[in-house]
Design a protein around this motif. Structure first.
Motif, short mmCIF file in Angstrom:
data_model
loop_
_atom_site.label_atom_id
_atom_site.label_comp_id
_atom_site.label_asym_id
_atom_site.label_seq_id
_atom_site.Cartn_x
_atom_site.Cartn_y
_atom_site.Cartn_z
N ASP A 1 0.84 -1.19 0.00
CA ASP A 1 0.00 0.00 0.00
C ASP A 1 0.88 1.25 0.00
O ASP A 1 2.02 1.24 0.47
CB ASP A 1 -0.91 0.04 1.24
CG ASP A 1 -2.06 -0.93 1.16
OD1 ASP A 1 -2.36 -1.41 0.04
OD2 ASP A 1 -2.66 -1.22 2.21
N ARG A 2 0.32 2.33 -0.54
CA ARG A 2 1.04 3.60 -0.56
C ARG A 2 0.41 4.55 0.45
O ARG A 2 -0.78 4.45 0.76
CB ARG A 2 0.94 4.24 -1.96
CG ARG A 2 1.60 3.41 -3.02
CD ARG A 2 1.49 4.02 -4.43
NE ARG A 2 0.20 4.62 -4.72
CZ ARG A 2 0.03 5.87 -5.15
NH1 ARG A 2 1.06 6.64 -5.37
NH2 ARG A 2 -1.18 6.35 -5.39
N ARG B 1 -0.12 8.73 1.61
CA ARG B 1 -0.14 10.09 1.09
C ARG B 1 0.01 11.02 2.30
O ARG B 1 -0.62 10.80 3.34
CB ARG B 1 -1.46 10.35 0.37
CG ARG B 1 -1.58 11.76 -0.15
CD ARG B 1 -2.71 11.96 -1.12
NE ARG B 1 -3.97 11.41 -0.66
CZ ARG B 1 -5.02 11.23 -1.45
NH1 ARG B 1 -4.96 11.56 -2.72
NH2 ARG B 1 -6.14 10.73 -0.98
N LYS C 1 -3.99 6.57 3.84
CA LYS C 1 -3.77 5.56 2.82
C LYS C 1 -4.09 6.18 1.47
O LYS C 1 -5.15 6.76 1.28
CB LYS C 1 -4.67 4.36 3.09
CG LYS C 1 -4.44 3.18 2.20
CD LYS C 1 -5.33 2.04 2.65
CE LYS C 1 -5.15 0.80 1.83
NZ LYS C 1 -5.97 -0.30 2.34
N ALA C 2 -3.15 6.11 0.53
CA ALA C 2 -3.35 6.68 -0.79
C ALA C 2 -4.27 5.79 -1.60
O ALA C 2 -4.28 4.57 -1.44
CB ALA C 2 -2.01 6.85 -1.50
N GLU D 1 -3.11 3.66 -7.60
CA GLU D 1 -2.56 4.56 -8.63
C GLU D 1 -3.56 4.81 -9.74
O GLU D 1 -3.59 5.90 -10.30
CB GLU D 1 -1.26 3.99 -9.18
CG GLU D 1 -0.11 4.11 -8.21
CD GLU D 1 1.21 3.71 -8.82
OE1 GLU D 1 1.38 3.85 -10.04
OE2 GLU D 1 2.08 3.27 -8.06
N ASP E 1 -5.59 7.78 -8.65
CA ASP E 1 -4.88 8.97 -8.18
C ASP E 1 -4.61 9.90 -9.35
O ASP E 1 -3.80 9.58 -10.22
CB ASP E 1 -3.57 8.56 -7.50
CG ASP E 1 -2.89 9.71 -6.78
OD1 ASP E 1 -3.28 10.88 -7.00
OD2 ASP E 1 -1.97 9.44 -6.00
#
Length: 75
Positions: free
Chosen positions: A33-34, A36, A48-49, A52, A55
């Motif tokens: 997970d990415r 932000r 939590k971003a 993709e 986004d």
């Protein structure tokens, strides 16, 4: 009590940290997970971003090369 929970972690010499378990659970974070970071006048929020594909800022790839990674590694 104010209803605000606190969690702590240390930053390593390489600017890395371990995300506390309480935070991982609250954000439902999984490996890969990415995150932000939202810089606000009151501080920095971590969330939590989105994936993709969802986004809109992913389209800005002009600063996504190895030279840029090296130039901005210390930030």
């Amino acid at each position: 009590m104010s209803g605000t929970a606190k969690a702590y972690s240390k930053v390593s010499v390489k600017s890395q940290t371990v995300i506390p378990a309480e935070v991982r659970e609250r954000l439902d974070l999984r490996p890969g997970d990415r995150l932000r970071y939202l810089l606000t006048p009151r501080g920095v929020l971590i969330e939590k971003a989105p994936p993709e594909s969802e986004d809109p800022l992913v389209a800005f790839t002009e600063w996504a090369g190895p030279i840029d990674d090296e130039d901005y590694a210390d930030l």
